[in-house]
Design a protein around this motif. Structure first.
Motif, PDB file in Angstrom:
ATOM      1  N   GLY A 172      28.947  -2.473 -18.760  1.00 43.37           N
ATOM      2  CA  GLY A 172      27.713  -1.888 -18.257  1.00 43.37           C
ATOM      3  C   GLY A 172      27.247  -2.564 -16.972  1.00 43.37           C
ATOM      4  N   GLY A 173      26.888  -1.754 -15.986  1.00 46.60           N
ATOM      5  CA  GLY A 173      26.434  -2.273 -14.711  1.00 46.60           C
ATOM      6  C   GLY A 173      27.551  -2.639 -13.743  1.00 46.60           C
ATOM      7  N   HIS A 174      28.796  -2.493 -14.178  1.00 44.82           N
ATOM      8  CA  HIS A 174      29.944  -2.794 -13.318  1.00 44.82           C
ATOM      9  C   HIS A 174      30.688  -1.508 -12.990  1.00 44.82           C
ATOM     10  N   PRO A 175      31.187  -1.372 -11.779  1.00 42.88           N
ATOM     11  CA  PRO A 175      32.047  -0.217 -11.475  1.00 42.88           C
ATOM     12  C   PRO A 175      33.323  -0.292 -12.303  1.00 42.88           C
ATOM     13  N   MET A 176      33.875   0.881 -12.598  1.00 47.80           N
ATOM     14  CA  MET A 176      35.109   0.959 -13.382  1.00 47.80           C
ATOM     15  C   MET A 176      36.056   1.957 -12.735  1.00 47.80           C
ATOM     16  N   LEU A 177      37.334   1.681 -12.836  1.00 47.79           N
ATOM     17  CA  LEU A 177      38.366   2.634 -12.442  1.00 47.79           C
ATOM     18  C   LEU A 177      39.105   3.018 -13.723  1.00 47.79           C
ATOM     19  N   ILE A 178      39.048   4.301 -14.079  1.00 48.24           N
ATOM     20  CA  ILE A 178      39.710   4.812 -15.277  1.00 48.24           C
ATOM     21  C   ILE A 178      40.857   5.693 -14.804  1.00 48.24           C
ATOM     22  N   VAL A 179      42.080   5.374 -15.223  1.00 53.87           N
ATOM     23  CA  VAL A 179      43.274   6.046 -14.715  1.00 53.87           C
ATOM     24  C   VAL A 179      44.161   6.496 -15.866  1.00 53.87           C
ATOM     25  N   PRO A 201      55.201   3.888 -10.452  1.00 49.83           N
ATOM     26  CA  PRO A 201      55.086   2.681  -9.626  1.00 49.83           C
ATOM     27  C   PRO A 201      53.649   2.383  -9.157  1.00 49.83           C
ATOM     28  N   GLN A 202      52.727   3.347  -9.326  1.00 47.24           N
ATOM     29  CA  GLN A 202      51.330   3.063  -8.982  1.00 47.24           C
ATOM     30  C   GLN A 202      50.731   1.982  -9.872  1.00 47.24           C
ATOM     31  N   TYR A 203      51.367   1.696 -11.007  1.00 47.91           N
ATOM     32  CA  TYR A 203      50.911   0.566 -11.819  1.00 47.91           C
ATOM     33  C   TYR A 203      50.834  -0.696 -10.965  1.00 47.91           C
ATOM     34  N   ALA A 204      51.795  -0.893 -10.072  1.00 50.33           N
ATOM     35  CA  ALA A 204      51.799  -2.085  -9.213  1.00 50.33           C
ATOM     36  C   ALA A 204      50.578  -2.089  -8.303  1.00 50.33           C
ATOM     37  N   GLY A 205      50.233  -0.932  -7.744  1.00 48.00           N
ATOM     38  CA  GLY A 205      49.051  -0.835  -6.892  1.00 48.00           C
ATOM     39  C   GLY A 205      47.768  -1.028  -7.673  1.00 48.00           C
ATOM     40  N   LEU A 206      47.729  -0.509  -8.900  1.00 44.23           N
ATOM     41  CA  LEU A 206      46.555  -0.723  -9.742  1.00 44.23           C
ATOM     42  C   LEU A 206      46.380  -2.215 -10.049  1.00 44.23           C
ATOM     43  N   GLN A 207      47.487  -2.886 -10.345  1.00 46.84           N
ATOM     44  CA  GLN A 207      47.418  -4.325 -10.597  1.00 46.84           C
ATOM     45  C   GLN A 207      46.937  -5.062  -9.353  1.00 46.84           C
ATOM     46  N   GLU A 208      47.366  -4.612  -8.180  1.00 55.77           N
ATOM     47  CA  GLU A 208      46.907  -5.220  -6.922  1.00 55.77           C
ATOM     48  C   GLU A 208      45.391  -5.061  -6.775  1.00 55.77           C
ATOM     49  N   LEU A 209      44.882  -3.861  -7.070  1.00 59.26           N
ATOM     50  CA  LEU A 209      43.427  -3.640  -7.027  1.00 59.26           C
ATOM     51  C   LEU A 209      42.717  -4.551  -8.016  1.00 59.26           C
ATOM     52  N   TRP A 210      43.261  -4.641  -9.220  1.00 61.23           N
ATOM     53  CA  TRP A 210      42.675  -5.483 -10.256  1.00 61.23           C
ATOM     54  C   TRP A 210      42.610  -6.938  -9.789  1.00 61.23           C
ATOM     55  N   THR A 211      43.687  -7.410  -9.208  1.00 60.49           N
ATOM     56  CA  THR A 211      43.742  -8.785  -8.722  1.00 60.49           C
ATOM     57  C   THR A 211      42.715  -9.006  -7.613  1.00 60.49           C
ATOM     58  N   GLU A 212      42.586  -8.032  -6.726  1.00 58.35           N
ATOM     59  CA  GLU A 212      41.674  -8.163  -5.592  1.00 58.35           C
ATOM     60  C   GLU A 212      40.202  -8.023  -5.979  1.00 58.35           C
ATOM     61  N   PHE A 213      39.881  -7.102  -6.895  1.00 58.49           N
ATOM     62  CA  PHE A 213      38.482  -6.750  -7.122  1.00 58.49           C
ATOM     63  C   PHE A 213      37.900  -7.157  -8.483  1.00 58.49           C
ATOM     64  N   SER A 214      38.702  -7.538  -9.457  1.00 57.24           N
ATOM     65  CA  SER A 214      38.140  -7.842 -10.782  1.00 57.24           C
ATOM     66  C   SER A 214      37.203  -9.040 -10.729  1.00 57.24           C
ATOM     67  N   GLY A 215      37.507 -10.012  -9.900  1.00 54.56           N
ATOM     68  CA  GLY A 215      36.639 -11.182  -9.768  1.00 54.56           C
ATOM     69  C   GLY A 215      35.282 -10.848  -9.182  1.00 54.56           C
ATOM     70  N   ARG A 216      35.195  -9.704  -8.517  1.00 56.25           N
ATOM     71  CA  ARG A 216      33.922  -9.258  -7.931  1.00 56.25           C
ATOM     72  C   ARG A 216      33.188  -8.289  -8.859  1.00 56.25           C
ATOM     73  N   THR A 271      47.863  -6.611 -16.097  1.00 57.54           N
ATOM     74  CA  THR A 271      47.046  -7.524 -16.907  1.00 57.54           C
ATOM     75  C   THR A 271      45.679  -6.922 -17.242  1.00 57.54           C
ATOM     76  N   PHE A 272      45.363  -5.755 -16.697  1.00 62.78           N
ATOM     77  CA  PHE A 272      44.083  -5.116 -17.024  1.00 62.78           C
ATOM     78  C   PHE A 272      44.217  -4.344 -18.337  1.00 62.78           C
ATOM     79  N   PRO A 273      43.099  -3.968 -18.956  1.00 62.16           N
ATOM     80  CA  PRO A 273      43.143  -3.312 -20.272  1.00 62.16           C
ATOM     81  C   PRO A 273      43.898  -1.974 -20.260  1.00 62.16           C
ATOM     82  N   PRO A 318      46.758   3.795  -5.285  1.00 63.96           N
ATOM     83  CA  PRO A 318      45.636   2.904  -5.597  1.00 63.96           C
ATOM     84  C   PRO A 318      45.242   2.003  -4.425  1.00 63.96           C
ATOM     85  N   THR A 319      46.205   1.632  -3.600  1.00 63.73           N
ATOM     86  CA  THR A 319      45.921   0.728  -2.492  1.00 63.73           C
ATOM     87  C   THR A 319      45.528   1.467  -1.209  1.00 63.73           C
TER      88      THR A 319
END
Length: 195
Positions: A58-65, A75-90, A124-126, A179-180
């Motif tokens: 709640g209160g956080h943006p989410m990407l549902i794919v 192969p977009q799984y790799a790009g999704l993981q890249e997004l997760w790595t870049e933005f999950s900490g934010r 590594t994302f859910p 994704p990227t």
């Protein structure tokens, strides 16, 4: 002062709401008025472990794919993981929803899905359990999204819904958009910056 009719109407709306909404209300997870369901009202059975409750984000943006293991877009799984790595900490949350709805490209079970996503692409994302994303048996989240954005329903695997901090659909990206892609990254950064 709240009048009696308003209280009774709100109570009736809560009683008549779908089960995911009633649970979200009981947990205090809904920030919008009761008659406006947000993405935070839904949950997905997880590929492994406890359910993925969107209210937890709640209160956080989410990407549902919606994903698939045997698709040309896998192969977009790799790009999704890249997004997760870049933005999950934010604060970005992400959930993959494996589906066999398009071209029967997710025929396996949890073991095969995990092999592709986690072992082959390092995800590594859910990841949710396999679910329908279109049609009468679609997962409630996808039925909600179809009602909210009827022109933007998934037409193939790796369709991306970006949910804003308010729990509503902020952007939709079709399968062909990587994704990227700058448009995806810009939209995510914009939703993260929103108060």
């Amino acid at each position: 002062m709240t009048d009696r009719r308003t209280v009774l109407t709100a109570a009736l709306a809560a009683i008549m709401a779908p089960a995911p909404v009633r649970r979200a209300l009981a947990q205090g997870a809904m920030s919008q008025p009761m008659n406006q369901v947000t993405a935070y009202a839904f949950s997905f059975p997880a590929l492994a472990g406890d359910d993925i409750r969107l209210a937890a984000f709640g209160g956080h943006p989410m990407l549902i794919v919606n994903t698939a293991s045997l698709c040309g877009y896998t192969p977009q799984y790799a790009g999704l993981q890249e997004l997760w790595t870049e933005f999950s900490g934010r604060g970005l949350a992400m959930v993959a929803v494996p589906s066999n709805d398009f071209g029967a490209q997710e025929p396996g079970g949890a073991t095969e899905i995990a092999q592709t996503a986690q072992h082959d692409y390092g995800v590594t994302f859910p990841i949710a359990a396999k679910a329908a994303v279109i049609g009468p048996n679609a997962h409630p989240f996808y039925r909600w999204a179809a009602q909210a954005r009827p022109r933007d329903v998934p037409r193939w695997n790796f369709h991306k819904y970006l949910i804003g901090r308010d729990g509503y659909i902020a952007e939709v990206f079709p399968s062909a958009v990587e994704p990227t892609d700058t448009r995806v990254k810009t939209a995510i950064a914009r939703t993260l910056a929103a108060a």
